[in-house]
Each structure stands twice: as structure tokens, then as C-alpha cells.
Design a protein around this motif. Sequence first.
Motif, PDB file in Angstrom:
ATOM      1  N   ARG A 103       0.805  -1.210   0.113  1.00 27.95           N
ATOM      2  CA  ARG A 103       0.106   0.059   0.044  1.00 27.95           C
ATOM      3  C   ARG A 103       0.840   1.075   0.000  1.00 27.95           C
ATOM      4  NH1 ARG A 103      -3.400  -3.142   3.388  1.00 27.95           N
ATOM      5  NH2 ARG A 103      -2.468  -2.427   5.492  1.00 27.95           N
ATOM      6  N   GLN A 104       2.233   1.133   0.100  1.00 27.73           N
ATOM      7  CA  GLN A 104       3.106   2.553   0.259  1.00 27.73           C
ATOM      8  C   GLN A 104       3.141   2.992  -0.922  1.00 27.73           C
ATOM      9  OE1 GLN A 104       4.001   3.834   3.089  1.00 27.73           O
ATOM     10  NE2 GLN A 104       2.893   1.981   4.158  1.00 27.73           N
ATOM     11  N   PRO A 105       2.955   3.841  -1.272  1.00 27.25           N
ATOM     12  CA  PRO A 105       3.166   4.782  -2.956  1.00 27.25           C
ATOM     13  C   PRO A 105       4.509   4.653  -3.255  1.00 27.25           C
ATOM     14  CG  PRO A 105       1.852   6.100  -1.275  1.00 27.25           C
ATOM     15  CD  PRO A 105       2.438   4.918  -0.343  1.00 27.25           C
ATOM     16  N   LEU A 213      10.009  -4.135   9.983  1.00 28.33           N
ATOM     17  CA  LEU A 213      10.647  -3.688   8.775  1.00 28.33           C
ATOM     18  C   LEU A 213      10.237  -2.476   8.073  1.00 28.33           C
ATOM     19  CD1 LEU A 213      12.214  -4.671   6.390  1.00 28.33           C
ATOM     20  CD2 LEU A 213      10.245  -5.699   5.347  1.00 28.33           C
ATOM     21  N   PRO A 214       8.942  -2.194   8.062  1.00 21.38           N
ATOM     22  CA  PRO A 214       8.583  -0.845   7.686  1.00 21.38           C
ATOM     23  C   PRO A 214       9.126   0.406   8.622  1.00 21.38           C
ATOM     24  CG  PRO A 214       6.467  -1.968   7.864  1.00 21.38           C
ATOM     25  CD  PRO A 214       7.631  -2.751   8.685  1.00 21.38           C
ATOM     26  N   GLY A 215       9.290   0.096   9.573  1.00 29.13           N
ATOM     27  CA  GLY A 215      10.239   1.316  10.351  1.00 29.13           C
ATOM     28  C   GLY A 215      11.657   1.419   9.813  1.00 29.13           C
ATOM     29  N   LEU A 219       9.051   3.742   6.886  1.00 28.02           N
ATOM     30  CA  LEU A 219       7.455   3.808   6.589  1.00 28.02           C
ATOM     31  C   LEU A 219       6.712   3.654   7.577  1.00 28.02           C
ATOM     32  CD1 LEU A 219       7.886   1.307   3.588  1.00 28.02           C
ATOM     33  CD2 LEU A 219       7.634   3.665   3.408  1.00 28.02           C
ATOM     34  N   PRO A 220       5.326   3.984   7.803  1.00 29.73           N
ATOM     35  CA  PRO A 220       4.642   3.570   9.023  1.00 29.73           C
ATOM     36  C   PRO A 220       4.592   2.084   9.261  1.00 29.73           C
ATOM     37  CG  PRO A 220       3.541   4.804   7.145  1.00 29.73           C
ATOM     38  CD  PRO A 220       4.640   4.260   6.603  1.00 29.73           C
ATOM     39  N   ALA A 221       4.542   1.812  10.675  1.00 33.86           N
ATOM     40  CA  ALA A 221       4.360   0.467  11.282  1.00 33.86           C
ATOM     41  C   ALA A 221       3.465  -0.345  10.792  1.00 33.86           C
ATOM     42  CB  ALA A 221       4.663   0.231  12.672  1.00 33.86           C
ATOM     43  N   VAL A 222       3.576  -1.789  10.733  1.00 36.20           N
ATOM     44  CA  VAL A 222       2.554  -2.644  10.235  1.00 36.20           C
ATOM     45  C   VAL A 222       1.464  -2.730  11.638  1.00 36.20           C
ATOM     46  CG1 VAL A 222       1.569  -4.786   9.455  1.00 36.20           C
ATOM     47  CG2 VAL A 222       3.623  -4.000   8.570  1.00 36.20           C
ATOM     48  N   ALA A 223       0.169  -2.391  11.379  1.00 37.94           N
ATOM     49  CA  ALA A 223      -0.411  -2.610  12.512  1.00 37.94           C
ATOM     50  C   ALA A 223      -1.330  -3.915  12.474  1.00 37.94           C
ATOM     51  CB  ALA A 223      -1.975  -1.597  12.513  1.00 37.94           C
ATOM     52  N   GLY A 224      -1.487  -4.536  13.521  1.00 36.62           N
ATOM     53  CA  GLY A 224      -1.942  -5.769  13.821  1.00 36.62           C
ATOM     54  C   GLY A 224      -1.467  -7.012  13.435  1.00 36.62           C
ATOM     55  N   SER A 225      -0.036  -6.907  12.757  1.00 33.60           N
ATOM     56  CA  SER A 225       0.756  -8.302  12.678  1.00 33.60           C
ATOM     57  C   SER A 225       1.097  -8.827  14.022  1.00 33.60           C
ATOM     58  CB  SER A 225       1.749  -7.766  11.761  1.00 33.60           C
ATOM     59  OG  SER A 225       2.879  -7.362  12.599  1.00 33.60           O
TER      60      SER A 225
END
Length: 226
Positions: A103-105, A213-215, A219-225
Amino acid sequence: MDLVIFDLDGTLINSEAILLRSQVETFARHGLVHPGREAGLGIVGLTLNIALMQLAGLDEPDEALTETYREVFGAMRRQAESDPTLAEPLFPGVADMLAELARQPGLRLGIATGKSRRGVEYIVERFGWQDLFQTVQSADDAPSKPHPGMILRAMAQTGAAPERTAMVGDSSFDIEMAVAAGVMPIAVSWGFQPPASLVALGARHVLTDCRDLPGLLGLPAVAGSV
């Protein structure tokens, strides 16, 4: 970061059981003694004929051994439909992480694996990843890891620069390949080789949770993993 490339076995997918059982059965059919779990997992990531050559302690690839493995692995994959011990599940949190990254542009995702093109296509179809990865590199596309060819091809296909590319993997071959290609090497702690050995080879980070990884990529952290 513009491009993140992932290894498959030991990084996204927990294929330990089917890989080891296929190795043991293959060796038995050729009158060879399998050297054990650590050695068996230690060659995962190499192109198949080279992996089996090293595992068997041979001086050159043995096509008969390689063909037997293909037959055995294919049979076990069919058996896995009714035998959950041979399943190849995603590691915890992987599905959420990939969905968030997708979802990251502007961020492109890739695969670099020692599997054949046919093997990669099976995995991609099984998990519904047909539109997820913009570049897929297999054993049929470039020299075996740790040669940097897979990463170089992925960058060429996507237009990504080395300083804007990361390689995420669990093996020495992944890290050495990343270093040779001049991209960011990221190791995972849940894979088939000890993280400390990957740091010694040049891994800049060791992921202990997919949510990290997103951090690392800004990138924003993954929510709910998990």
C-alpha cells in the motif's frame, strides 16, 4: 526506499519440513547418508543442483541426484494436500507486512530465490501474489546466489538504485548477494541460518518481528501483525 526484495524459503515461507524430508528421501534413493538438519538447511537458497552437490560433498553437480529430488519434492508437495506436516505456511506476520508494504506509494516489491521459475509460480499462485511483486528472480533467470545477478536484474527491471534497494533474507547467500550488489542487507531471525552469522557477513539489521521492517525502511509500522 524504492525496492524491497525478499527471499522465499526461510524468509517468507516456512518450508523446512518438506525440504528436509525431500533431501533425506533423495539421498536414501541414491545410497547416500544425509548429513543432518543443520547441513540440510544450510544449503537452502542455492540453485538446486549446486545445493545438492554441496550437501552430498560432490565435486560437480549430479543431474541424476537433482532429477530424483525434483521427483521426490513434487510427490511430497502433492502429499501435502492431505498431510499438514508437509505444509509450507507463511511465517507469522508476513501476510500483514506484505499487504502494508504493497500500500506504500512508490514502493516496489520483488522476489529473489533459488527456486525454479515453476516453483516460484506455484507459490505466487497459492498465496494470491500475482499482483504483489513487480519483479521476480528465480534460478532460471540468473546465476545462483550469492552472485548478485538476481538483485542486479531486479533493479534494472524496476529502475531502482542500489542505495534505494533492500534485500531481506535468512541465509548467508542472501546477505553476500546483497553486499555484492551494493544494496541494504537485512536478515531475519526466524529463518534457517543463525542471525549472528549473517551479521558477521554484513547484515545491517536483524528483524525479529515483521512489524519492524516498515520502520527500518522509514515507512509506517504494520498494524495488527503477529
